[in-house]
Design a protein around this motif. Structure first.
Motif, short mmCIF file in Angstrom:
data_model
loop_
_atom_site.label_atom_id
_atom_site.label_comp_id
_atom_site.label_asym_id
_atom_site.label_seq_id
_atom_site.Cartn_x
_atom_site.Cartn_y
_atom_site.Cartn_z
N TYR A 412 -7.32 24.05 -0.29
CA TYR A 412 -8.16 23.52 -1.36
C TYR A 412 -7.70 24.15 -2.67
CZ TYR A 412 -11.05 22.64 2.76
OH TYR A 412 -11.51 22.25 4.00
N THR A 457 -15.11 23.80 -1.80
CA THR A 457 -15.47 23.48 -3.18
C THR A 457 -15.73 24.74 -3.98
OG1 THR A 457 -16.48 21.40 -2.46
CG2 THR A 457 -17.11 22.24 -4.64
N THR A 458 -15.11 24.83 -5.15
CA THR A 458 -15.39 25.95 -6.05
C THR A 458 -16.71 25.64 -6.76
OG1 THR A 458 -13.04 26.41 -6.37
CG2 THR A 458 -14.57 27.31 -8.00
N THR A 459 -17.75 26.34 -6.39
CA THR A 459 -19.09 26.04 -6.92
C THR A 459 -19.39 26.78 -8.21
OG1 THR A 459 -20.06 27.79 -5.56
CG2 THR A 459 -19.97 25.59 -4.60
#
Length: 708
Positions: A412, A457-459
């Motif tokens: 990712y 996912t980079t939150t």
């Protein structure tokens, strides 16, 4: 004081003469004619013993084969002939006023004549502290001699052994650090009169130690063997160890409290793979696992290499085994199935070694997609093995149960730096799994910590306070590595403001919500790097101070322990590089090794904290130059808190010491010369440090961060 004297038995052969009776008239007073000997009566002789009782003021330094106490007042001698029949004891007083004694310059010399049968006889000699053969027995001895009737017998030395009435055991260093091999033990035995026995004991003194200590002797025959007995640590004992000596019913003991220390292990010396160690882990089997680097080329803080390996050290034996790999190794991870995962950084592979199969044939390698290069590993809350990839600027995952193939890896992409940063392309370093189930990755050049879900996912991107402070001036915070620590905090290490000494790196504790708290560090300069946590302990390597830093549960602040005097000796060989924390909370490290220092062997260290504090790196310091930048950063290691500590100099004009934190201080040279720094704790225990200040100015070889 008392000394050993040689008591000699002058065995004088004599003809056996029997006194006869003759008849005579009343009042006859002439000498009677000798009668023939009684049939079968043994021939008689005599043994004359000459014994010197030393003056009470005589020295005790001379060791001789016999022990005569200055407090001896009488001596008894019992003769037993070849038939086993003992004769009545001959008791003689041996005081200066006794008729059989004369005064000499060394004491009182006395003669004792003991009738003896011809043949092989045994004499038992006993010395007492009262006249008439009464009082306490001070020494005793037995000799066998041949009595020859009618001829002079040879003088035979008499050995008396001191009878032990009391024993004192002393330990040269009762707080000997585990960093060394141990200490020495001495025993002093006294007789019943209080005189120190110098010479042979009538029975050997038995000496023993508790678990964790090996003595150089188990039996002490005489006083010449009673001093400086080696006491060597076996393993890493932390509890006090009793040392006990017993002889003639008397017992003496002393307690050795092992001092905190670093137990060092020598590892590989292969010039291809063992120039430096970095990743470190304590495995589920209790062994210490480590990765190695071979030769590397570094430019602008970026280092590359093609050789390295992974090793396993058995702490119980010190034996190690290494598996060479065609790659530098930058991280390790154990999964719940006991398998060891290895980052082959320069080769672009992940490797897996099954539990119980540490050998080259068992290594399975998995190439990363897109020619990626993995950097660090973490076990995600989803059970997958997660890693950072510095080439593709991403994070990736693979299932620990396989399949072990490139196609099984999912990566990712990470975002660029957010507003308020340099907005560079991402440069991921370490990775840690937080208490909230998210993954946390430091972005080296952007100065942010990325929060990533297990879906990839980079939150969130948390801009570090260091980046905020430096960005307007064009500086960078350089967050390097992360570890999930106590209280759910994510601990972050920072390399500092570029590559110029002093680096002024930092250590932060970050909440999962992105709130940062700075953790104060000690010393003139600091550069936290590798970091690990377990059992409530956070450990990190400080490359600038060449020290191992830890947090101690229940104790506020950070303590650092320099592992080498390279800060002033221009040597970094033993400085910590990678760190690990065992399940028991003890810290391990791999040493910086031979990077830049040809011939320095690779090593590992295990910090063992006990209740007895010890000074690091040593109690002998050489300073090459004056002022704080040439000073020696020092640490005090212990499991508890004996502070506050005070520091006093025997000559402040030459050297002084000042506190950096509760367990750290710095020694600074003020002028060429020598001085002693005395460190004293709150309970009055003191240790001395010898300091030599030289005007020679050397190039201090400080470490610097390396990005792989």
């Amino acid at each position: 004081m008392h000394k050993n004297l040689l008591a000699t038995a002058a065995l004088l052969g004599m003809s056996a003469i029997a006194a006869g009776c003759s008849g005579g008239g009343a009042g006859g007073g002439g000498a009677r004619a000798a009668l023939p000997p009684t049939p079968n009566a043994p021939a008689r002789g005599a043994a004359t013993f000459t014994i010197t009782i030393p003056n009470a003021t005589s020295g005790a330094g001379t060791r001789r084969p016999a022990y005569i106490s200055a407090n001896t007042k009488s001596v008894s001698v019992v003769e037993t002939d070849g038939t086993g029949t003992p004769s009545p004891a001959v008791v003689a007083d041996v005081t200066p006023g006794s008729a059989n004694c004369t005064s000499t310059s060394g004491g009182t010399s006395c003669s004792i004549v003991v009738p003896a049968n011809a043949g092989t006889d045994t004499f038992v000699v006993t010395a007492f502290d009262a006249t008439g053969g009464a009082g306490n027995v001070l020494s005793t001895g037995t000799l066998t001699a041949t009595i020859v009737a009618g001829t002079a017998n040879t003088t035979v030395p008499l050995t008396l052994g001191g009878v032990v009435a009391s024993i004192a055991v002393t330990i040269a260093d009762p707080y000997a650090s585990l960093s060394g091999t141990g200490t020495t033990v001495s025993v002093v035995a006294k007789d019943a009169s209080g005189a120190t026995i110098v010479g042979t004991y009538d029975n050997p003194i038995a000496i023993s130690a508790g678990t964790g200590l090996v003595l150089g002797a188990s039996s002490i025959p005489d006083s010449s063997h009673a001093s400086a007995i080696a006491a060597t640590y076996a393993g890493h004992p932390v509890a006090p160890i009793a040392i006990t000596a017993t002889g003639d019913g008397a017992t003496g003991s002393a307690t050795l409290t092992p001092g905190s220390g670093i137990v060092r292990y020598a590892l590989g010396t292969d010039a291809t793979t063992d120039l430096s160690g970095f990743p470190a882990m304590v495995g589920p089997d209790g062994a210490f696992y480590y990765g190695t680097y071979g030769a590397r080329i570094c430019s602008g803080g970026i280092c590359t290499g093609t050789n390295g390996g992974v090793g396993r050290l058995d702490p119980a034996t010190g034996a190690f085994a290494e598996i060479p790999l065609n790659s530098t190794v930058s991280n390790l991870l154990f999964t719940p199935d006991g398998a060891l995962w290895v980052v082959e950084n320069s080769a672009g592979y992940l490797a897996r070694i099954p539990a119980g199969s540490f050998n080259a044939a068992s290594v399975t390698t998995i190439q990363l997609p897109n020619n990626g290069h993995p950097r660090a590993l973490a076990l995600g809350s989803d059970g997958n093995v997660w890693f950072t990839d510095t080439t593709t600027r991403s994070v990736g995952k693979i299932a620990p149960g396989g399949p072990y193939a490139t196609a099984s890896i999912t990566e990712y992409a990470l975002p660029n730096g957010p507003a308020g940063t340099g907005r560079y392309l991402p440069t991921p370093g370490g990775i840690a799994s937080g208490s909230d189930g998210s993954l946390y990755v430091p972005d080296y050049y952007n100065g942010v910590i990325d929060r990533i879900s297990t879906s990839g996912t980079t939150t969130d991107q948390y801009v570090t306070p260091e980046e905020v402070a430096l960005n307007p001036q064009g500086g960078d915070a350089f967050p390097r590595f992360v570890a999930a620590g106590p209280g759910g905090a994510i601990y972050v290490t920072y390399a500092g403001e570029g590559f110029t000494y002093p680096y002024n790196g930092k250590l932060d504790a970050m909440t999962t919500g992105g709130s940062f708290t700075n953790v104060p560090l000690a010393g003139f300069a600091y550069q936290p790097d590798s970091i690990a946590s377990a059992d409530g302990v956070v450990a990190f390597s400080d490359l600038a101070n060449q020290s191992l830093g830890i947090t101690v549960p229940g104790v506020s602040g950070v303590r650092e322990f320099p592992t080498t005097d390279g800060f002033t000796f221009q040597s970094t060989g033993d400085a910590p590089q990678g760190v690990a924390v065992a399940p028991d909370g003890s810290a391990w490290y791999t040493c910086y090794g031979a990077t830049g220092i040809a011939g320095t062997p690779l090593c590992a260290g295990h910090l063992v904290l006990t209740s007895a504090w010890a000074i690091f790196p040593s109690t002998s310091v050489n300073l090459y130059g004056l002022g704080v930048q040439a000073g020696q950063f020092m640490g005090i290691a212990e499991s508890g808190d004996s502070g506050p500590f005070t520091y006093a100099s025997s000559d402040p004009s030459v050297a002084t010491a000042s506190a950096d934190a509760d367990h750290n201080f710095t020694i600074v040279g003020n002028a060429v010369g020598t001085a002693t720094i005395t460190v004293t704790d709150a309970h009055g225990r003191s240790e001395a440090i010898s300091v030599h200040v030289s005007s020679t100015t050397g190039t201090v070889n400080h470490s610097k961060p390396e990005v792989n």
